[in-house]
Structure formats: C-alpha cells, structure tokens
Design a protein around this motif. Structure first.
Motif, PDB file in Angstrom:
ATOM      1  N   GLN A  85       0.834  -1.211   0.000  1.00 44.24           N
ATOM      2  CA  GLN A  85       0.000   0.000   0.000  1.00 44.24           C
ATOM      3  C   GLN A  85       0.866   1.257   0.000  1.00 44.24           C
ATOM      4  O   GLN A  85       0.579   2.240  -0.694  1.00 44.24           O
ATOM      5  N   GLU A  86       1.927   1.210   0.776  1.00 47.15           N
ATOM      6  CA  GLU A  86       2.847   2.356   0.823  1.00 47.15           C
ATOM      7  C   GLU A  86       3.474   2.608  -0.551  1.00 47.15           C
ATOM      8  O   GLU A  86       3.548   3.744  -1.011  1.00 47.15           O
ATOM      9  N   GLU A  88       2.404   1.472  -3.556  1.00 43.95           N
ATOM     10  CA  GLU A  88       1.425   1.750  -4.598  1.00 43.95           C
ATOM     11  C   GLU A  88       0.987   3.208  -4.596  1.00 43.95           C
ATOM     12  O   GLU A  88       0.825   3.827  -5.655  1.00 43.95           O
ATOM     13  N   HIS A  89       0.781   3.742  -3.398  1.00 52.71           N
ATOM     14  CA  HIS A  89       0.301   5.126  -3.293  1.00 52.71           C
ATOM     15  C   HIS A  89       1.429   6.118  -3.053  1.00 52.71           C
ATOM     16  O   HIS A  89       1.183   7.298  -2.769  1.00 52.71           O
ATOM     17  N   GLU A  90       2.683   5.603  -3.158  1.00 53.34           N
ATOM     18  CA  GLU A  90       3.866   6.439  -2.983  1.00 53.34           C
ATOM     19  C   GLU A  90       3.801   7.229  -1.680  1.00 53.34           C
ATOM     20  O   GLU A  90       4.110   8.429  -1.623  1.00 53.34           O
ATOM     21  N   LYS A  91       3.362   6.515  -0.625  1.00 52.47           N
ATOM     22  CA  LYS A  91       3.247   7.165   0.687  1.00 52.47           C
ATOM     23  C   LYS A  91       4.540   6.990   1.478  1.00 52.47           C
ATOM     24  O   LYS A  91       5.304   6.048   1.262  1.00 52.47           O
ATOM     25  N   HIS A  92       4.755   7.907   2.388  1.00 50.25           N
ATOM     26  CA  HIS A  92       5.879   7.806   3.323  1.00 50.25           C
ATOM     27  C   HIS A  92       5.317   8.039   4.725  1.00 50.25           C
ATOM     28  O   HIS A  92       5.658   9.015   5.393  1.00 50.25           O
ATOM     29  N   THR A  93       4.460   7.109   5.139  1.00 46.99           N
ATOM     30  CA  THR A  93       3.744   7.265   6.402  1.00 46.99           C
ATOM     31  C   THR A  93       4.701   7.185   7.578  1.00 46.99           C
ATOM     32  O   THR A  93       5.595   6.326   7.618  1.00 46.99           O
TER      33      THR A  93
END
Length: 469
Positions: A85-86, A88-93
């Motif tokens: 998920q990180e 795929e959505h290019e997140k850096h949570t």
C-alpha cells in the motif's frame, strides 16, 4: 457464547504471485477465552486456515458464522500488504501515524507496548525505513493495542531478538486474560504456556484437534511435529546388510494368483508385478484377501507353492529357503505388534530388526547400534532408548516396530495396516514416517489399509482386492 464457526468450509487463500492455498472441509469453532495453536509443516495450510477464520479467504462452499466483532491479524502477509500500500500510493507514512490512528491520547496499553518494544525513538521514522524486526514489532503493537476480542498471530516471534521475544511472551501472558489468541508457529520452543487448544494442519485440512490435552496426547503431537520438521535424513544401511541387497529390478511377480479355503475363493486371477522403487497401496474390505496376498509373497501361506510366484529372482518351490526370501523383507502388522511382548529396551527393539527376531538374542555390532540410535533420533525417541518396549505408549511402540522393519533397509517393506488402533496424532506420525521412507527410495513400500483415500505422497500405484473376486 461468542465464537467464530466454520462449517464444511471449502475455499482458498490467494497468496503472493500465483500461489493458491486450498482449504478442505474445514469444521472449526473458536470460542472467546480459548487460545489455539495451529501446527504443521511449511506449506501445510496453517495461514490459509487463519485467513478463513478471520474472513479473508474466498469461500466456495460451506459457511462462516461469527459473533466476534473485532479481530486482528499479524503475519508476513499483513506486513507485505502494508508495504504494498505504501509503495502503490507512494506514501511515506510516519510510524506514529500508523500506531496512534484510532487510539485515544491516554491509552495505557498502547503506551505500555511502545515502552516495552522501545519504540519511542522510532515514532518519527518512516514506516518504510524500519527493519524486519522493527516492522514486526509495529504490527504487534497495533494488533495488541487494538482492544480486539480475537487476535491471530502468525509467527509473531519471527525476526525478533532474544530479549524482544521474552518481552513479547510476557505481555502475551498478561493479555491472554482478556484477548483470545490463535497462533501459527513452526518452532516448538516458542509455544506459549497458556495454550488451551491444539490443531494439526496438513494439505489445507484441520486433521486433528486437542482441547486441553493430557501430557501424553501433547507429547504424541509434538513427536509428530518433530518428525515433520526434522532435517535428518533416513539413516543409512549397515554396510554388511547393503552388500546382501537384492540387485534385480523385478521384486515380485504373481501370475493368475489365487487363494481358496474349503472351496471358497478368497481371490483369483490376480496378476501383479512389483518393480524396484515402485511403491504400492493395497486396499480392500475385510475378507478380500489382503493379508493372504502378502503371505503368498512372504511364504507364510502354504498355497504359495500352488501358485506361479517369482520373488527376488526365486521361483517359488525351486528349493529356496525362507531366509532367501525374508532377508529382503521388512514387515509390520497388527498381529506382530500383539506378539511383540518382550521387555527389551526401545534401542534393542530396533536392533532386533537386523535379525528378524522378537527380542534380541545376538550381540549386535557397533555399526548396528549406531544405526539404531540414528533411527530413534529420526522419530524423536532418543530419550526413550533405555525404556522397556512394554512401558512405552501404543503409538511409540508402533513407530518402533516400523523402524525395526526398516532398520536393515529391506528391498521390500510391507506395512500391513500400520495405523490400526492408533489415535489421530499417532496415525499422522505413522503416515508421515511412511512418506519419508518412500521419499528415501531405499526400500520399495507396500502399504496396506482399508481406505483408498488415505493417500501417501510418493505412493502412485494402487491394487484393489475387490477387482479379483
């Protein structure tokens, strides 16, 4: 009572890539307050069963009924999903955003877990920057602090250092008073002390369950797991015995074989050729002649001389001795088990297989003693080597008699209903041992049972006695 129930559940869990893990006829109920442990080999389907439990497996038939509202899963797959998920959505949570979402500021359990796993210094890191062990701790913190009624922990100790494992075990003991746990573990030394129910999984099926088992029942289950996880190879044969091994390709050939008593035909017109390393499963109802057929091969039925039989290169009735035949055969049956009433040690029971004797009346060689000890280690009975055969459990006795039959690496190993009289855990032990013997390909196996459906990996040839009546 709040519970999750699966009734005749058939389905599958789609894994990473193209992997598919099938679930077969699953009947399983987990009640609040119970703590389950699923055991089995890698690839047995343990994770697929937990996915079915929490509702993540695709149902093809049967049903899942749940009165439990909140549950959580910690597994390698949940780790992969979160990471996917990180990416795929290019997140850096940030770690703190993953941990604190859904929690109040004064959540004491969450604060305790953060302190326990020394996570305060990691809260401002990005999730993707965590190590494998740190990621596992994050998933554990989220699951254990979620105030779920049921938490599934699939290899929770994976990737944790020794101190972290000890800390996790301590907090799990505390939380077991308020949370129902289902564990999937491969290492037996990681089993929590508060487990109440055990399940054995093989090929996507929950084959055996134990509720608050006795020490003997649990011991049998753990011996099964030892055999399943052992990295040991089937012990090598004695050099002297190896030199006597039959070198031909055709072990047994029966042409139009028949047996009858008082003009009553047991079977007739039976043609059967057994080639080296060609394993067979022999099935048939009571009275169809399974044991009679075996006795024609071993020479224990006098009608063997009235039939056209070739065994280990000898034509029956041409002057061969019983020893000419039996030196190449290992044998186990329920009748042999009942006859084996001598009070000799487990070690000597195995050694007696070199001499085909009930009891041991000759001095064994050092090599024979060493090979027998290797077999005891292989089946997880090294600690019982000095225990009298008659003092062992029925399941342990049966395992000993099978390795007694195998110890000389006979050309032909005949297992006549080896599971008769065994409970489910010991039955699985015996079936697994047969599977490992077949895989070793040092002996050709004839496995006799009543159930054609009880297939063993490695046995691909079948003879049904009903076909010869």
């Amino acid at each position: 009572m709040q519970s999750i129930t699966l009734e005749q559940f058939n389905g599958y869990l789609q894994g990473q890539g193209k992997s598919r893990y099938d679930i077969c006829n699953l009947d399983w109920q987990v009640n609040l307050g119970e703590h389950w442990l699923l055991l089995g080999a890698n690839g047995a389907g343990k994770s697929a069963l937990t996915a079915a439990l929490i509702g993540e497996a695709k149902c093809e038939s049967g049903k899942r009924i749940s009165s439990i509202n909140k549950l959580m899963l910690v597994s390698s797959d949940s780790h992969k999903q979160l990471l996917a998920q990180e990416l795929e959505h290019e997140k850096h949570t940030l770690v703190k955003d993953l941990i604190f979402t859904g929690h109040s500021n004064n959540d004491e359990l969450l604060a305790q877990l953060i302190e326990l796993f020394k996570f305060s210094s990691l809260l401002n890191r990005h999730f993707r920057d965590l190590s494998t062990g740190e990621t596992r701790k994050l998933l554990l913190i989220k699951a254990l602090s979620s105030h779920s009624e049921l938490v599934v922990l699939d290899e929770p100790f994976h990737g944790l250092d020794v101190q972290s494992c000890q800390q996790l075990n301590k907090i799990l003991i505390e939380l077991s008073q308020t949370i129902t746990f289902v564990f999937v573990l491969n290492r037996l030394d990681e089993i929590p002390s508060f487990i109440t129910h055990y399940g054995y999984v093989n090929q996507g099926c929950l084959l055996h369950t134990l509720a608050k088992p006795s020490s003997e029942q649990l011991s049998d289950l753990l011996k099964l797991l030892h055999l399943e996880h052992t990295s040991l190879d089937v012990p090598s044969p004695d050099t002297e015995q190896e030199q006597k091994a039959f070198t031909g390709n055709t072990l047994v050939k029966l042409s139009n074989a028949k047996v009858s008593y008082s003009n009553v035909s047991i079977f007739k017109n039976l043609n059967w050729t057994i080639k080296k390393h060609q394993h067979w499963q022999l099935t048939g109802a009571n009275g169809t002649g399974k044991t009679c057929l075996l006795n024609l091969i071993t020479g224990d039925n006098p009608q063997c001389y009235n039939n056209d039989i070739e065994v280990f290169g000898f034509k029956r009735g041409t002057g061969e001795s019983i020893w000419d035949i039996k030196q190449h055969i290992g044998f186990i049956s329920n009748a042999l088990h009942m006859d084996y009433r001598v009070s000799i040690s487990a070690l000597n029971t195995v050694i007696s297989g070199f001499y085909d004797s009930i009891g041991l009346y000759q001095k064994p060689s050092d090599a024979q003693i060493n090979i027998a000890k290797q077999w005891l280690a292989f089946i997880g009975l090294s600690d019982k080597q000095s225990t009298s055969f008659t003092q062992l459990s029925y399941g342990d006795q049966r395992m000993l008699l099978i390795v007694r039959a195998m110890v000389k690496h006979p050309t032909l190993l005949i297992l006549d209903e080896p599971c008769l009289g065994l409970d489910e855990a010991n039955r699985q032990r015996v079936l697994l041992l047969i599977e490992k013997i077949c895989a070793a390909n040092t002996s050709t196996v004839i496995y006799v049972n009543h159930h054609a459906a009880d297939k063993i990996k490695g046995i691909e040839n079948y003879l049904k006695m009903e076909d010869f009546h």
